[in-house]
Design an enzyme around this catalytic site. Structure first.
Site, PDB file in Angstrom:
ATOM      1  CD  GLN A   2       1.871   6.758   4.321  1.00 33.62           C
ATOM      2  OE1 GLN A   2       2.742   6.402   5.126  1.00 33.62           O
ATOM      3  NE2 GLN A   2       1.991   7.870   3.617  1.00 33.62           N
ATOM      4  CB  SER A   3       3.591  -0.598   2.304  1.00 35.02           C
ATOM      5  OG  SER A   3       4.275  -1.761   2.669  1.00 35.02           O
ATOM      6  CG  ASN A   4       4.328   0.082   8.457  1.00 37.99           C
ATOM      7  OD1 ASN A   4       4.628   1.251   8.647  1.00 37.99           O
ATOM      8  ND2 ASN A   4       3.152  -0.417   8.809  1.00 37.99           N
ATOM      9  CG  PHE A   5       6.555  -5.868   3.685  1.00 36.11           C
ATOM     10  CD1 PHE A   5       7.825  -6.217   4.105  1.00 36.11           C
ATOM     11  CD2 PHE A   5       5.771  -6.862   3.108  1.00 36.11           C
ATOM     12  CE1 PHE A   5       8.305  -7.509   3.969  1.00 36.11           C
ATOM     13  CE2 PHE A   5       6.232  -8.156   2.957  1.00 36.11           C
ATOM     14  CZ  PHE A   5       7.508  -8.483   3.392  1.00 36.11           C
TER      15      PHE A   5
ATOM     16  CB  ALA B  47      -0.915  -0.001   1.221  1.00 34.24           C
TER      17      ALA B  47
END
Length: 331
Positions: A69-72, A67
């Site tokens: 705002q992906s942390n991954f 996404a």
């Protein structure tokens, strides 16, 4: 399996004294928000296996999708810099918002600071298509003489990342083995599946509750079951997981992925005001919201020992500055 060390283990396991008094439980928090670089998070444990595999294959470029705002993807970009690889992150439009903060702040800003190349994908609920887009880019890189490594999102791939939470389960239970229950976020599913497989794999009977952050329980439960089945090909202990061990709760999912509802906001403010800890509105607030609900319906009896796995996501708070400010001022 090849593993590249990212996480300094063990991450802290702390009793939340005021929260315990508030609920009449023994509430502990596993601080995986401190796992890894660049504000940390649960994906650091998963990336240890993906980067281990990538390095073993001689990769020079990591490609990953998630996404906006992906942390991954943010953590992948940070680790790629650490090992000297290029990183291409693909951001999927999963959240319908016109907020300028969502598009430019939080993890997006960190991706730019880290120097990742950014692609976009227009669909937010098309995992197979997002993976195909990355694969096509990887093929183009191979034609240029590069050695790319794709970290897939969709089902049908060996769930290497889930092994990171098999490790986390062992780590927690080696420090304290008297938990009655674990509560963790359940999104892509690798963290939830790995945790329940790790707990059952060592013969522990604690319940593992996955709080849905992306899809409703009727879709998430079968997804976790499929991941656990594939995980059994990598970790024998996953075969000990029974159908009844896969517990999902979606009471804080509304109004949808990446959107802030009343239960997430209540969980956020409760954690901040009782313990001074921040949980983010997308993942960890919705995850923690399961605890008061499970207490209220009697699933977690008074006196139960509960471990909440804090999976990080702090950077995402800043992407919701306008939404959170409006909600907090109205409350």
């Amino acid at each position: 399996m090849d593993v590249y060390p990212i996480v300094t283990s063990p991450t802290p396991l702390q009793r939340l004294d005021r929260m315990s008094d508030h609920f009449g439980l023994e509430v502990f928090i596993k601080r995986d928000d401190l796992a890894g670089p660049s504000l940390g998070g649960n994906k650091s444990r998963q990336l240890q296996y993906y980067f281990g595999d990538a390095l073993a294959q001689g990769a020079d470029t990591i490609l990953i999708t998630g996404a906006v705002q992906s942390n991954f993807v943010r953590l992948a970009a940070a680790v790629a810099n650490r090992v000297g690889m290029a990183c291409i992150v693909q951001l999927e439009k999963r959240v319908a918002t016109k907020s300028p903060f969502y598009a430019t702040s939080g993890n997006v800003l960190l991706n730019h600071i880290l120097g990742a190349e950014i692609m976009t994908y227009p669909e937010g609920e098309d995992e197979a298509g997002a993976d195909r887009s990355l694969t096509a880019r990887a093929e183009a890189l191979r034609a240029e003489g590069r050695t790319p490594y794709v970290i897939p999102l969709g089902e049908g791939h060996p769930p290497l990342g889930a092994l990171g939470y098999v490790d986390a389960a062992r780590e927690i239970l080696e420090e304290r083995d008297d938990f009655d229950a674990f509560v963790v976020g359940s999104g892509s599913g690798a963290t939830h599946a790995g945790l329940v497989a790790g707990v059952r794999g060592v013969g522990h009977s604690a319940a593992v509750y996955g709080s849905c952050v992306r899809r409703p329980a009727e879709a998430q439960g079968p997804r976790i079951a499929r991941i656990v089945a594939r995980l059994a090909e990598l970790y024998d202990g996953a075969a000990q997981v029974e159908a009844e061990d896969i517990r999902v709760w979606d009471g804080a999912l509304a109004p949808g992925y990446g959107e802030v509802g009343p239960k997430a906001l209540a969980a956020m403010t409760l954690m901040a005001r009782l313990e001074g800890l921040i949980v983010d509105p997308v993942y960890t607030a919705k995850s923690f919201a399961a605890i008061p609900a499970l207490v209220e319906d009697g699933t977690l009896p008074k006196g139960s020992r509960v471990c909440f796995v804090h999976t990080g996501g702090l950077a995402g708070v800043f992407a919701y500055e306008d939404t959170l400010s409006e909600l907090l001022c109205a409350s």
